[in-house]
Enzyme design. Sequence first.
Site, PDB file in Angstrom:
ATOM      1  N   HIS A 121     106.529  22.975  49.614  1.00  0.00           N
ATOM      2  CA  HIS A 121     106.073  23.797  48.631  1.00  0.00           C
ATOM      3  C   HIS A 121     104.788  24.142  49.138  1.00  0.00           C
ATOM      4  O   HIS A 121     103.748  23.410  48.996  1.00  0.00           O
ATOM      5  CB  HIS A 121     106.025  23.147  47.021  1.00  0.00           C
ATOM      6  N   GLY A 122     104.328  25.600  49.124  1.00  0.00           N
ATOM      7  CA  GLY A 122     103.159  26.120  49.299  1.00  0.00           C
ATOM      8  C   GLY A 122     102.567  25.711  50.719  1.00  0.00           C
ATOM      9  O   GLY A 122     101.470  25.953  51.035  1.00  0.00           O
TER      10      GLY A 122
ATOM     11  N   GLY B   3     109.531  28.127  52.559  1.00  0.00           N
ATOM     12  CA  GLY B   3     110.163  29.293  52.356  1.00  0.00           C
ATOM     13  C   GLY B   3     109.040  30.565  52.237  1.00  0.00           C
ATOM     14  O   GLY B   3     108.928  31.447  53.240  1.00  0.00           O
ATOM     15  N   HIS B   4     108.349  30.594  51.266  1.00  0.00           N
ATOM     16  CA  HIS B   4     107.705  31.778  50.760  1.00  0.00           C
ATOM     17  C   HIS B   4     106.816  32.340  51.954  1.00  0.00           C
ATOM     18  O   HIS B   4     106.872  33.358  52.219  1.00  0.00           O
ATOM     19  CB  HIS B   4     106.988  31.582  49.531  1.00  0.00           C
TER      20      HIS B   4
ATOM     21  N   HIS C 226     113.665  34.174  49.387  1.00  0.00           N
ATOM     22  CA  HIS C 226     112.950  35.527  49.163  1.00  0.00           C
ATOM     23  C   HIS C 226     113.283  36.721  50.070  1.00  0.00           C
ATOM     24  O   HIS C 226     112.823  37.631  49.598  1.00  0.00           O
ATOM     25  CB  HIS C 226     111.092  35.181  49.323  1.00  0.00           C
TER      26      HIS C 226
ATOM     27  N   ARG D 210     116.360  46.019  45.089  1.00  0.00           N
ATOM     28  CA  ARG D 210     116.830  47.154  45.043  1.00  0.00           C
ATOM     29  C   ARG D 210     118.338  47.163  44.685  1.00  0.00           C
ATOM     30  O   ARG D 210     119.149  48.221  44.757  1.00  0.00           O
ATOM     31  CB  ARG D 210     116.761  47.986  46.761  1.00  0.00           C
TER      32      ARG D 210
ATOM     33  N   THR E 105     108.216  30.255  40.133  1.00  0.00           N
ATOM     34  CA  THR E 105     108.632  29.426  41.236  1.00  0.00           C
ATOM     35  C   THR E 105     108.694  28.034  40.618  1.00  0.00           C
ATOM     36  O   THR E 105     108.519  27.870  39.684  1.00  0.00           O
ATOM     37  CB  THR E 105     107.814  29.500  42.705  1.00  0.00           C
ATOM     38  N   THR E 106     108.991  26.960  41.559  1.00  0.00           N
ATOM     39  CA  THR E 106     109.342  25.879  41.083  1.00  0.00           C
ATOM     40  C   THR E 106     107.726  25.049  40.929  1.00  0.00           C
ATOM     41  O   THR E 106     107.308  24.584  42.064  1.00  0.00           O
ATOM     42  CB  THR E 106     110.170  24.876  42.000  1.00  0.00           C
TER      43      THR E 106
HETATM   44  N1  PXP Z   1     111.016  22.583  48.565  1.00  0.00           N
HETATM   45  C1  PXP Z   1     111.580  22.930  46.940  1.00  0.00           C
HETATM   46  C2  PXP Z   1     112.358  21.794  46.351  1.00  0.00           C
HETATM   47  C3  PXP Z   1     111.394  24.231  46.452  1.00  0.00           C
HETATM   48  O1  PXP Z   1     111.950  24.610  45.365  1.00  0.00           O
HETATM   49  C4  PXP Z   1     110.636  25.172  47.197  1.00  0.00           C
HETATM   50  C5  PXP Z   1     110.586  26.676  46.698  1.00  0.00           C
HETATM   51  O2  PXP Z   1     109.851  26.571  45.539  1.00  0.00           O
HETATM   52  C6  PXP Z   1     110.315  24.709  48.552  1.00  0.00           C
HETATM   53  C7  PXP Z   1     110.593  23.582  48.944  1.00  0.00           C
HETATM   54  C8  PXP Z   1     109.683  25.884  49.253  1.00  0.00           C
HETATM   55  O3  PXP Z   1     108.551  26.214  48.818  1.00  0.00           O
HETATM   56  P1  PXP Z   1     107.683  27.554  49.254  1.00  0.00           P
HETATM   57  O4  PXP Z   1     108.444  28.711  49.189  1.00  0.00           O
HETATM   58  O5  PXP Z   1     106.374  27.575  48.618  1.00  0.00           O
HETATM   59  O6  PXP Z   1     107.414  27.491  50.944  1.00  0.00           O
END
Ligand code: PXP
Length: 247
Positions: free
Chosen positions: A198-199, A220-221, A18, A26, A108-109
């Site tokens: 994730h999340g 990540g996010h 991100h 941009r 997202t995934t």
């Molecule tokens: N692991 C995988 C396989 C992902 O695809 C992602 C992003 O969707 C993440 C971890 C990180 O998730 P997040 O951005 O929600 O923290």
Amino acid sequence: MTVPGGPPRLRLGVNIDHVATVRNARGGDHPDPVRAAEIVASVGGDGITAHLREDRRHIRDDDIARIQAATDLPLNFEMAATEEMVAFALKHRPHAACIVPERREERTTEGGLDAAGQHNRLAPIITRLGEAGIRVSLFIAPEARQIEAAIRLGAPVVELHTGEYAHATGAARAVELKRIADMAALAARNGIEPHAGHGLTYDNVQPIAAIPQLAELNIGHYLIGEAIFTGLADAVRRMRELMDLAR
Ligand code: PXP
């Protein structure tokens, strides 16, 4: 700190997609995900995760080689199970390749890979990546049938999708947490290294980090969002601290 005889140290992989999302808003070069990777390395992050999506909505092809050149951290390359992505992975030889489901329209995934339903499609891909020395991980829902499929496929790693856990509240969250803990244990008993992601946020990471079989979290996010307010170095350090406290 890892206690002798206790669970392995829990690695933190930082997903920097991100940073590229903001850059691409941009269309220029700033902010550069490579600089994010360097900061993650400087504060003791254990790895960089980047997802080259089919539509290149965030990470672009040239980012991958630039990230690999910029730090010694292992790169966890998230990829769809397509010939284009397999060829890309074989060319760039990341430390790990995490196979994720990808639908162009999703934000997202959103769900795990159906490893159980796609055995014949995944088997040759896992073999080819494995033979190239790339550690293959399957991003799956915390379900026994998906772990069993990963065993049949010979995947060395599974990443358990924590999205349902992250979205759940109250008693439902406890149910989701138990599913992840049970599936991490099932994977580990069968010689598969379990990861999760994730999340995950400062508020919800600790019960996941406390699951002893987990070897790695990919986040990540939330970290990139927090970085807007406190800086990426501070965000990674804080997440690391929470993970260590939970272990
Ligand atoms: N692991 C995988 C396989 C992902 O695809 C992602 C992003 O969707 C993440 C971890 C990180 O998730 P997040 O951005 O929600 O923290």
